[in-house]
Design an enzyme around this catalytic site. Structure first.
Site, PDB file in Angstrom:
ATOM      1  N   GLU A 271       9.436  -1.180   9.426  1.00 34.85           N
ATOM      2  CA  GLU A 271      10.770  -1.442   8.426  1.00 34.85           C
ATOM      3  C   GLU A 271      10.861  -0.342   8.232  1.00 34.85           C
ATOM      4  O   GLU A 271      10.665  -1.399   6.263  1.00 34.85           O
ATOM      5  CB  GLU A 271      10.569  -2.767   8.340  1.00 34.85           C
ATOM      6  CG  GLU A 271      10.692  -3.890   9.393  1.00 34.85           C
ATOM      7  CD  GLU A 271      11.315  -3.873  10.506  1.00 34.85           C
ATOM      8  OE1 GLU A 271      12.228  -4.124  10.302  1.00 34.85           O
ATOM      9  OE2 GLU A 271      11.126  -4.712  11.985  1.00 34.85           O
TER      10      GLU A 271
ATOM     11  N   CYS B 147      17.099  -2.964   0.993  1.00 35.25           N
ATOM     12  CA  CYS B 147      16.979  -2.471   2.034  1.00 35.25           C
ATOM     13  C   CYS B 147      17.977  -1.747   2.661  1.00 35.25           C
ATOM     14  O   CYS B 147      18.786  -0.575   3.033  1.00 35.25           O
ATOM     15  CB  CYS B 147      15.891  -2.803   3.511  1.00 35.25           C
ATOM     16  SG  CYS B 147      15.743  -3.670   4.371  1.00 35.25           S
TER      17      CYS B 147
HETATM   18  P1  NAD Z   1       6.529   1.844  -0.653  1.00 38.64           P
HETATM   19  O1  NAD Z   1       6.360   2.400   0.593  1.00 38.64           O
HETATM   20  O2  NAD Z   1       6.409   2.812  -1.320  1.00 38.64           O
HETATM   21  O3  NAD Z   1       5.738   0.508  -0.175  1.00 38.64           O
HETATM   22  C1  NAD Z   1       5.561  -0.260   0.664  1.00 38.64           C
HETATM   23  C2  NAD Z   1       3.974  -0.630   0.714  1.00 38.64           C
HETATM   24  O4  NAD Z   1       3.225   0.146   1.054  1.00 38.64           O
HETATM   25  C3  NAD Z   1       2.946  -1.421  -0.387  1.00 38.64           C
HETATM   26  O5  NAD Z   1       2.092  -2.237   0.072  1.00 38.64           O
HETATM   27  C4  NAD Z   1       2.470  -0.047  -1.267  1.00 38.64           C
HETATM   28  O6  NAD Z   1       1.309  -0.850  -1.614  1.00 38.64           O
HETATM   29  C5  NAD Z   1       1.965   0.469   0.322  1.00 38.64           C
HETATM   30  N1  NAD Z   1       1.441   1.769   0.422  1.00 38.64           N
HETATM   31  C6  NAD Z   1       0.986   2.463  -0.111  1.00 38.64           C
HETATM   32  N2  NAD Z   1       1.178   3.606   0.232  1.00 38.64           N
HETATM   33  C7  NAD Z   1       0.466   4.036   1.115  1.00 38.64           C
HETATM   34  C8  NAD Z   1      -0.267   4.638   1.888  1.00 38.64           C
HETATM   35  N3  NAD Z   1      -0.451   6.047   1.619  1.00 38.64           N
HETATM   36  N4  NAD Z   1      -0.731   4.356   3.012  1.00 38.64           N
HETATM   37  C9  NAD Z   1      -0.202   2.690   3.270  1.00 38.64           C
HETATM   38  N5  NAD Z   1       0.850   2.068   2.958  1.00 38.64           N
HETATM   39  C10 NAD Z   1       0.747   2.235   1.368  1.00 38.64           C
HETATM   40  O7  NAD Z   1       8.092   0.812  -0.696  1.00 38.64           O
HETATM   41  P2  NAD Z   1       7.795   0.329  -1.784  1.00 38.64           P
HETATM   42  O8  NAD Z   1       8.775   0.705  -2.493  1.00 38.64           O
HETATM   43  O9  NAD Z   1       7.328  -1.360  -1.508  1.00 38.64           O
HETATM   44  O10 NAD Z   1       9.468  -0.674  -0.637  1.00 38.64           O
HETATM   45  C11 NAD Z   1      11.021   0.438  -0.935  1.00 38.64           C
HETATM   46  C12 NAD Z   1      11.263   0.666   0.048  1.00 38.64           C
HETATM   47  O11 NAD Z   1      10.966  -0.872   1.155  1.00 38.64           O
HETATM   48  C13 NAD Z   1      12.980   0.852   0.334  1.00 38.64           C
HETATM   49  O12 NAD Z   1      12.759   2.154   0.802  1.00 38.64           O
HETATM   50  C14 NAD Z   1      13.473  -0.005   1.546  1.00 38.64           C
HETATM   51  O13 NAD Z   1      14.243   0.657   1.931  1.00 38.64           O
HETATM   52  C15 NAD Z   1      12.242  -0.606   2.787  1.00 38.64           C
HETATM   53  N6  NAD Z   1      12.279  -1.886   2.791  1.00 38.64           N
HETATM   54  C16 NAD Z   1      12.725  -1.740   3.836  1.00 38.64           C
HETATM   55  C17 NAD Z   1      12.580  -2.968   4.718  1.00 38.64           C
HETATM   56  C18 NAD Z   1      12.558  -3.331   6.415  1.00 38.64           C
HETATM   57  O14 NAD Z   1      12.694  -4.262   6.528  1.00 38.64           O
HETATM   58  N7  NAD Z   1      13.672  -2.015   6.659  1.00 38.64           N
HETATM   59  C19 NAD Z   1      12.939  -3.771   3.590  1.00 38.64           C
HETATM   60  C20 NAD Z   1      12.287  -4.458   2.520  1.00 38.64           C
HETATM   61  C21 NAD Z   1      11.908  -2.565   1.891  1.00 38.64           C
END
Ligand code: NAD
Length: 476
Positions: free
Chosen positions: A218, A252
């Site tokens: 997502e 998002c």
């Molecule tokens: P992010 O990708 O930075 O982090 C999300 C999660 O990934 C966190 O739990 C983090 O600890 C983990 N993470 C970080 N590095 C990682 C790695 N190397 N391997 C695996 N996991 C890792 O995202 P964010 O800044 O927390 O959230 C914002 C983003 O999320 C935006 O791009 C937004 O559009 C997206 N988003 C999508 C949805 C959806 O339902 N499609 C909903 C909310 C947010």
């Protein structure tokens, strides 16, 4: 990451899988009990969860959190409870003629996959961990959750509460930063749901591929608003303002940029500005308006605006109370509209994820359609207008995860619609029956009758006339 931390993760997964295997087949009542416990956890501790989210953000309206993260998530649980018996029913499937007459039967059974990993982001920290959980549990699975490190208090509280409402072999929360997240995404789960950014999603999928763990991604992207000439610009502006200002644009599905008819640009911008002023007469001391989650995120957005200004954009700050943001130290940022944007600007290259709104103009709506098609497939797409022919033209010539017409974001709140992206905005979906199926294994089951079908069908050696006749019949 320390080896003992990795070993801890492995141990939780092993324990959950053993418990899962030992308890099969599990009754629907057991599944329902888990969904109910997840709902009770949220309801019993709603105040504290909302307070933790506000503290994590710097400021975030408790009323907003109560709707988006608590009530919205309890709603997902209620929907699962109401529908799971129906969703879980095996489906009878027809068998080829004349096998049915001979007593053959076929069915699809939706069975739990096992242990499902949930990696969630900070922007709706409770919702995006617990909404998938409702369907994961409804489908009969166990779950391990790794919430975001940016909303640390909320993550720790979720870990404590899950400990209280579930046994560790049912649901477990593990906390930590990117290292723990990376180790988590390497675990040999039976399925992994990741909600977060597209770049991290790529890394998660790569890590999961080592164990061929199926993923639901997502992700984010640049969700466009296409405004037709026939739009009511005042009403549309109000709705766009609501969707863009909620959570300070850290959604998002937030409208990322606006595409408007050339001669309607000022009217469209006025509509959005009025919408902001009506809902938020002031911003700095207004608890309804969220802060940007961290200094890093705040600086990124400021940098994006500076980059656009340097490259020739006109920058309009929507600051209804004429407040001085430059000396405020609370990571609050007014809606910043960018006119005359070009593709060279960061604001048109990355997902914005904050209160910045670029505006592009078109001569014909096909220009907007072409632009959307030339760029990454977005998570959401929004069309405003009363011209249904034009609306269909926009919808049938573009691709996006989902669509709302004459508003933004709302499709995600429809429990019976699947929610997910496409291509760079994600894969797979949850919510509705699609979510239940995403976390289930569609197992094909065929029941062979007493009669020797292989012989009858000519599949059994020695081959000869009967086989040739069977092949000829099959190809007729
Ligand atoms: P992010 O990708 O930075 O982090 C999300 C999660 O990934 C966190 O739990 C983090 O600890 C983990 N993470 C970080 N590095 C990682 C790695 N190397 N391997 C695996 N996991 C890792 O995202 P964010 O800044 O927390 O959230 C914002 C983003 O999320 C935006 O791009 C937004 O559009 C997206 N988003 C999508 C949805 C959806 O339902 N499609 C909903 C909310 C947010």
């Amino acid at each position: 990451m320390a080896d003992d931390r990795k070993a801890d993760l492995d141990a939780i997964l092993r324990r959950q899988r053993e418990a899962f295997t030992a308890s099969r087949p599990e009754s629907m009542n057991m599944r329902k009990d888990r969904v109910k416990r997840a709902m009770a956890l949220l309801k019993d501790h709603s105040e504290n969860l909302c307070k933790a989210m506000s503290a994590d953000f710097g400021n975030r309206s408790v009323d907003q959190s109560m709707i988006t993260d608590i009530a919205g998530t309890v709603g997902a649980g209620k929907h699962a409870l109401k529908n799971m018996d129906k969703w879980a029913k095996p489906e009878k499937r027809p068998v080829q003629f004349p096998l049915g007459l001979l007593g053959a039967k076929a069915e699809v059974r939706y069975e739990p996959k096992g242990v499902i990993g949930i990696l969630s982001p900070w922007n709706f920290p409770v919702n995006l961990a617990f909404s998938p959980l409702m369907q994961v549990l409804a489908a009969g699975n166990r779950a391990m959750i790794k919430p975001s490190e940016f909303t640390e208090r909320t993550s720790l509280l979720m870990a404590e509460l899950v400990d209280e409402y579930f046994t560790p072999d049912e649901v477990a929360v593990v906390t930590g930063g990117p290292e723990v997240a990376a180790a988590f995404s390497e675990l040999p789960f039976d399925h992994l749901v990741f909600t977060g950014s597209t770049p991290t999603g790529r890394r998660v999928m790569e890590a999961a591929s080592k164990n061929l763990v199926p993923v639901t991604l997502e992700l984010g992207g640049k969700s466009p608003v296409i405004m037709g000439k026939s739009a009511d610009f005042a009403k549309a502006g109000e709705r766009i303002a609501l969707g863009k200002m909620m959570n300070a644009g850290q959604i998002c599905l937030a409208p990322d940029y606006m595409y408007v008819p050339q001669d309607k640009q000022d009217e469209a911008i006025q509509g959005v500005s009025d919408g902001v002023a009506n809902m938020y007469p002031t911003l700095l001391e207004n608890d309804d308006y969220a802060s940007i989650v961290s200094d890093r995120h705040f600086e990124r957005l400021q940098g994006m605006v500076a980059d656009a200004r340097d490259k020739g954009a006109e920058v309009i700050e929507v600051n209804p109370g004429n407040e001085d943001f430059s000396s405020a130290n609370q990571r609050k940022m007014p809606l910043t509209i960018l006119k005359n944007v070009t593709d060279e600007m960061e604001a048109m290259q990355e997902e914005i994820f904050g209160p910045v709104l670029p505006v592009k103009t078109y001569k014909t709506v096909d220009d907007a359609v072409d632009y959307v098609n030339e760029n990454d497939r977005p998570l959401g797409l929004y069309y405003f207008g009363q011209d249904t022919e034009e609306q269909e033209r926009v919808l049938t010539r573009t691709i996006s995860g989902g669509v709302t017409t004459n508003d933004v974001i709302f499709h995600v709140s429809m429990e019976d619609l699947p929610f997910g992206g496409v291509g760079p905005s994600g894969m797979g979906s949850y919510h509705a029956i699609e979510g239940f199926k995403e976390f289930s294994h569609a197992r094909a089951v065929y029941h062979q009758p007493k009669i020797d079908i292989a012989k009858l069908g000519g599949f059994k050696p020695p081959y000869g006339k009967a086989s040739q006749k069977a092949a000829a019949t099959m190809m007729k």
